[in-house]
Enzyme design. Structure first.
Site, short mmCIF file in Angstrom:
data_model
loop_
_atom_site.label_atom_id
_atom_site.label_comp_id
_atom_site.label_asym_id
_atom_site.label_seq_id
_atom_site.Cartn_x
_atom_site.Cartn_y
_atom_site.Cartn_z
N GLY A 130 9.25 6.58 -4.19
CA GLY A 130 8.92 6.21 -2.81
C GLY A 130 8.38 4.80 -2.66
O GLY A 130 8.04 4.12 -3.64
N HIS A 131 8.25 4.43 -1.40
CA HIS A 131 7.73 3.09 -1.07
C HIS A 131 6.33 2.87 -1.63
O HIS A 131 5.53 3.81 -1.73
CB HIS A 131 7.71 2.91 0.45
CG HIS A 131 6.90 3.96 1.15
ND1 HIS A 131 5.54 3.86 1.33
CD2 HIS A 131 7.26 5.16 1.66
CE1 HIS A 131 5.10 4.93 1.94
NE2 HIS A 131 6.12 5.75 2.14
N HIS A 132 6.04 1.66 -2.02
CA HIS A 132 4.73 1.25 -2.56
C HIS A 132 4.32 2.05 -3.79
O HIS A 132 3.14 2.17 -4.07
CB HIS A 132 3.61 1.40 -1.52
CG HIS A 132 3.82 0.60 -0.29
ND1 HIS A 132 4.42 1.13 0.84
CD2 HIS A 132 3.53 -0.69 0.00
CE1 HIS A 132 4.47 0.20 1.78
NE2 HIS A 132 3.94 -0.91 1.30
N GLN A 150 3.45 5.65 -1.98
CA GLN A 150 2.15 5.14 -2.46
C GLN A 150 1.58 5.97 -3.61
O GLN A 150 0.38 6.21 -3.70
CB GLN A 150 1.17 5.06 -1.30
CG GLN A 150 1.61 4.00 -0.31
CD GLN A 150 0.85 4.06 1.00
OE1 GLN A 150 0.85 5.08 1.68
NE2 GLN A 150 0.22 2.97 1.34
#
Ligand code: COA
Length: 208
Positions: A130-132, A150
């Site tokens: 996933g993102h970050h 995150q």
């Protein structure tokens, strides 16, 4: 060159190289035991490493983080240098993701925006990062695992096939999340968790 051909993931990395138009010159057997390669003629014992092979960049195809860390240390001691990240062409990688040297991203994986992969991280088939999300050095992500957003995976940690790590959760260094687990809370360094919701079982024994 692939260093650590005792891992059954070796042919999958060869397939990714073929799809990328990269020739694998050799698959190095750094331990006694069975070797895995699409073509056995590519299997080379340590003793046969010559000047030409030693000049080639390498990736390590061992899934278990501790084994990969040991093999990379061995390769580095021989003067070998890690290859730039290898990404299977069927993977989707955000332009804002960053991938260090020695990384392998297998077929069908997805790396979302601002994902950061440290040196020698391995993301197996169809995993979703996933993102970050940050993957520490030598982390291994099993087939089909879902790291939401995150998420932080510590150095040397292993996420089993199909596991889900919920948003913002941190997995400690050298920890293991069992296949199919749903991890909703942070996992301390050097622990092992399984189940839905995941519970801590103790210290890791095997990683893969
Ligand atoms: C999770 C794993 C690393 C644990 O290995 P281990 O430390 O040797 O532990 P064991 O297999 O003996 O299991 C320990 C306990 O966890 C339980 N457990 C193991 N895997 C589990 C799972 N996926 N879900 C729930 N419980 C699980 C076992 O039943 C056992 O419980 P018990 O002590 O009550 O009998 C291993 O079982 C495994 O699944 N490895 C493969 C990981 C993977 O996805 N690799 C991908 C390679 S591409």
């Amino acid at each position: 060159m692939l260093f650590g051909a005792g891992g059954p993931l070796t042919p999958d990395i060869e397939e990714s190289c073929t799809r990328r138009g990269i020739e694998v010159a050799a698959a190095v057997m750094n331990r006694a035991g069975p070797g895995y390669a699409l073509d056995d003629a590519k299997l080379v014992p340590l003793a046969a490493l010559d000047g030409a092979l030693l000049a080639l960049p390498f990736l390590c195809p061992l899934f278990t983080p501790a084994n990969r860390r040991a093999a990379v240390a061995e390769a580095s001691a021989l003067g070998l240098r890690p290859a730039a990240a290898l990404v299977d062409p069927t993977a989707i990688v955000a332009s804002s993701a960053s991938l260090a040297d020695g990384v392998f991203v297998a077929a069908g994986a997805i790396l979302a925006a601002l994902a950061r992969l440290g040196e020698h991280v391995l993301v197996n088939r169809g995993a979703s990062i996933g993102h970050h999300t940050e993957l520490g050095t030598f982390a291994s992500i099993g087939p089909g695992a879902v790291l939401t957003g995150q998420v932080r995976i510590g150095p040397g940690a292993m996420i089993g096939a199909g596991a889900v790590v919920c948003p913002g959760v941190t997995v400690g260094a050298d920890s293991v999340v069992a296949p199919g687990a749903v991890l909703r809370r942070d996992l301390p360094d050097g622990s092992r968790a399984a189940g839905n919701p995941a519970v801590i079982l103790g210290r890791p024994r095997l990683s893969a």
